[in-house]
Design an enzyme around this catalytic site. Structure first.
Site, PDB file in Angstrom:
ATOM      1  N   THR A  16      98.230  75.329  15.950  1.00 36.77           N
ATOM      2  CA  THR A  16      98.327  76.732  15.196  1.00 36.77           C
ATOM      3  C   THR A  16      97.811  77.850  15.884  1.00 36.77           C
ATOM      4  OG1 THR A  16      97.810  75.335  13.136  1.00 36.77           O
ATOM      5  CG2 THR A  16      97.626  77.618  13.307  1.00 36.77           C
ATOM      6  N   ASP A  60     102.422  69.445  18.490  1.00 35.44           N
ATOM      7  CA  ASP A  60     101.406  69.646  17.070  1.00 35.44           C
ATOM      8  C   ASP A  60     100.551  68.152  17.583  1.00 35.44           C
ATOM      9  OD1 ASP A  60     101.617  69.937  14.094  1.00 35.44           O
ATOM     10  OD2 ASP A  60     100.659  68.212  14.589  1.00 35.44           O
ATOM     11  N   SER A  61      99.125  68.264  17.165  1.00 39.34           N
ATOM     12  CA  SER A  61      98.274  67.370  17.757  1.00 39.34           C
ATOM     13  C   SER A  61      98.531  66.071  16.927  1.00 39.34           C
ATOM     14  CB  SER A  61      96.758  67.975  17.424  1.00 39.34           C
ATOM     15  OG  SER A  61      96.406  68.023  16.344  1.00 39.34           O
ATOM     16  N   THR A  92      94.257  71.266  15.514  1.00 36.06           N
ATOM     17  CA  THR A  92      92.892  70.838  15.106  1.00 36.06           C
ATOM     18  C   THR A  92      92.806  69.371  14.609  1.00 36.06           C
ATOM     19  OG1 THR A  92      93.211  71.942  12.753  1.00 36.06           O
ATOM     20  CG2 THR A  92      91.838  73.135  14.400  1.00 36.06           C
ATOM     21  N   ASP A  93      94.101  68.961  14.175  1.00 36.25           N
ATOM     22  CA  ASP A  93      94.070  67.549  13.307  1.00 36.25           C
ATOM     23  C   ASP A  93      93.433  66.577  14.254  1.00 36.25           C
ATOM     24  OD1 ASP A  93      95.519  68.980  11.285  1.00 36.25           O
ATOM     25  OD2 ASP A  93      97.413  68.309  11.761  1.00 36.25           O
ATOM     26  N   THR A 168      84.218  65.482  13.495  1.00 41.08           N
ATOM     27  CA  THR A 168      85.097  64.992  12.445  1.00 41.08           C
ATOM     28  C   THR A 168      85.712  66.521  11.906  1.00 41.08           C
ATOM     29  OG1 THR A 168      83.798  63.267  11.790  1.00 41.08           O
ATOM     30  CG2 THR A 168      85.381  63.900  10.211  1.00 41.08           C
ATOM     31  N   GLN A 280      81.812  54.225   6.168  1.00 44.23           N
ATOM     32  CA  GLN A 280      82.588  55.284   5.674  1.00 44.23           C
ATOM     33  C   GLN A 280      81.849  56.561   5.493  1.00 44.23           C
ATOM     34  OE1 GLN A 280      84.668  53.598   2.070  1.00 44.23           O
ATOM     35  NE2 GLN A 280      85.426  51.709   3.465  1.00 44.23           N
ATOM     36  N   CYS A 281      80.365  56.447   5.473  1.00 48.08           N
ATOM     37  CA  CYS A 281      79.640  57.584   5.182  1.00 48.08           C
ATOM     38  C   CYS A 281      79.819  58.431   6.479  1.00 48.08           C
ATOM     39  CB  CYS A 281      78.213  57.390   5.063  1.00 48.08           C
ATOM     40  SG  CYS A 281      78.033  56.497   3.171  1.00 48.08           S
TER      41      CYS A 281
HETATM   42  N1  ASP Z   1      99.024  70.417  12.760  1.00 51.54           N
HETATM   43  C1  ASP Z   1      98.374  71.286  13.557  1.00 51.54           C
HETATM   44  C2  ASP Z   1      97.999  70.557  14.875  1.00 51.54           C
HETATM   45  O1  ASP Z   1      96.940  69.794  14.625  1.00 51.54           O
HETATM   46  C3  ASP Z   1      97.318  71.996  12.839  1.00 51.54           C
HETATM   47  C4  ASP Z   1      96.464  72.717  13.844  1.00 51.54           C
HETATM   48  O2  ASP Z   1      96.432  73.313  14.732  1.00 51.54           O
HETATM   49  O3  ASP Z   1      95.472  73.305  13.094  1.00 51.54           O
HETATM   50  O4  ASP Z   1      98.608  70.539  15.752  1.00 51.54           O
END
Ligand code: ASP
Length: 344
Positions: A16, A60-61, A92-93, A168, A280-281
C-alpha cells in the site's frame, strides 16, 4: 548523530505505501520511487544520500514466497558496503514473516535493516506512509560514535520500532497495526526518537555478512479448537511430504488429552515429523510442564516454541529444515535463538 555522507538504500517491494492517486482518474497506482525526493520533499532536509531500488514486478505482500526473501537478501548483500542502512518498504500483510526471514538469513548483520509500510497509500492526504518512511530512514541512519544505533532487522510502524521477528500484524484498520507482545519495543518515536538500548542487539565482534538462502517449505500448521476431529488432525499430519508441523495450542501449550489425539501426535513424531508447540495466545508462551494436558504433549515428543510468534515459527522451521540436519539436531536447534526470536 548521522552526517551528510550517510547513504541509505530504500528498497520498495510493493504494498500500500507505494500507491499514489492518479490525478486524472483518481485510481491508485504504484508511485515511482526514483522520484522520491520530489514526492516526499521533506526527505531533502536529512541531507542524506538516498537511493532507491524498486522490485519488478511490485508485489502485494500476500504473494511473497521464500524466493522473494532470497532476492531481498541478495540486494542487501550486494549493496552492503555502499550503504549505512537499509529501509525496506513492504506490504503490511506478511511483513512480520519477511522481517523474520531476513533476520535469520543475514548472519553477522551489523547495519540497520528497517521494514516499514503503511495502512494508507503515501499519495493520500491522511497517509501514515510519510511519517513511517521518514522515521524509518532516520532510524536506519542513526549512529553513535560512528556505530549504528539499531543494527538489527526491525519493523517501524506508527510510532514504534520493533524487533522484526517478534512482531505480529494484529490490526487491519488502525495505523498502529503491529504488536510485539513478548519483547519490548526497541524505540518509541515522539518529539524525538527514544531508543531502548538495553533491548537492542549489538554484535560483540565484526564478522563478514553471511547470507543463508535455503528454505524448505514442507511445513504445516495444526490449529486446535474444542471439538477438533480425528479427520481434521489427520488431514494436517498426513500432508504429503510434511517435515514439520506447528501445533497451534491453547494457553500455555495445551491440547486435548484424549488418547486418540495424543497417539496421533506421538505417531507423527515417531515417523520423523518435527512437532513444534506454539501458543494461540499472543502474549506469554508455552510451558508444557504446567498442566497434565501439556505434559502429555511433551511426553509425546512435542518441542516447545516457548514465546515465539506464529510468523517467526513458520519461517524458522522452513529455515532450519533448509539446513538438512538430523532429526535430533533439528529438535534442539528449533528451541535455540537464531536472532532473538525466542526467549531462552
Ligand atoms: N495487501 C497489502 C500488502 O500487504 C496491504 C498493505 O500493504 O498494507 O501488500
Amino acid at each position: 548523530m548521522s552526517s551528510s555522507s550517510t547513504s541509505i538504500l530504500i528498497i520498495y517491494t510493493g504494498g500500500t505505501i507505494g500507491m499514489k492517486e492518479n490525478p486524472e482518474t483518481g485510481a491508485l497506482a504504484p508511485f515511482n520511487f526514483n522520484q522520491i525526493l520530489d514526492e516526499v520533499p521533506e526527505l531533502r532536509k536529512f541531507g542524506f544520500n538516498l537511493d532507491t531500488i524498486s522490485f519488478n514486478p511490485l508485489v502485494d505482500s500476500s504473494d511473497i514466497t521464500p524466493e522473494f526473501w532470497v532476492r531481498l537478501a541478495d540486494l542487501i548483500h550486494e549493496n552492503y558496503q555502499k550503504y549505512n542502512g537499509f529501509v525496506v518498504l513492504h506490504g503490511t500483510d506478511t511483513m512480520s514473516y519477511s522481517a523474520s526471514a531476513l533476520s535469520f538469513m543475514l548472519e553477522n548483520l551489523s547495519k540497520p535493516v528497517v521494514f516499514t509500510g503503511s495502512q494508507l497509500p503515501i499519495g493520500k492526504l491522511r497517509t501514515d506512509g510519510k511519517e513511517n518512511l521518514i522515521s524509518a530512514i532516520e532510524i536506519a541512519a542513526a549512529t553513535s560514535n560512528g556505530q549504528p544505533l539499531v543494527p538489527e532487522v526491525t519493523i517501524f510502524f506508527e510510532n514504534q520500532l520493533f524487533r522484526g521477528n517478534r512482531t505480529t500484524k494484529y490490526n487491519a484498520e488502525h495505523f498502529n497495526a503491529f504488536r510485539s507482545d513478548n519483547y519490548p519495543v526497541l524505540a518509541q518515536a515522539g518529539i524525538s526518537i527514544n531508543y531502548n538500548f538495553a533491548y537492542i542487539y549489538y554484535p560483540t565482534h565484526r564478522y563478514e555478512l553471511v547470507v543463508h538462502k535455503h528454505f524448505n517449505t514442507s511445513v504445516a500448521i495444526l490449529t486446535l479448537f474444542p471439538g477438533i476431529t480425528p479427520a481434521a488432525v489427520d488431514s494436517v499430519l498426513s500432508t504429503p511430504g510434511v517435515k514439520a508441523v506447528i501445533l497451534h495450542t491453547f494457553g500455555s501449550g495445551n491440547g486435548p488429552s484424549s488418547s486418540w489425539f495424543v497417539n496421533r501426535i506421538k505417531e507423527a513424531v515417531n515417523s520423523g515429523i518435527l512437532v513444534f508447540n506454539v501458543s494461540q495466545c499472543k502474549a506469554g508462551g508455552v510451558d508444557m510442564d504446567k498442566y497434565d494436558n501439556g505434559l502429555l504433549l511433551k511426553k509425546a515428543g512435542v518441542v516447545s516454541g516457548i514465546d515465539i510468534t506464529l510468523e517467526a515459527a513458520v519461517v524458522k522451521l522452513m529455515f532450519i529444515l533448509g539446513q538438512d540436519m538430523e532429526f535430533n539436531d533439528l529438535q534442539a536447534k528449533v528451541q535455540e535463538s537464531i536472532s532473538g526470536e525466542i526467549s531462552c
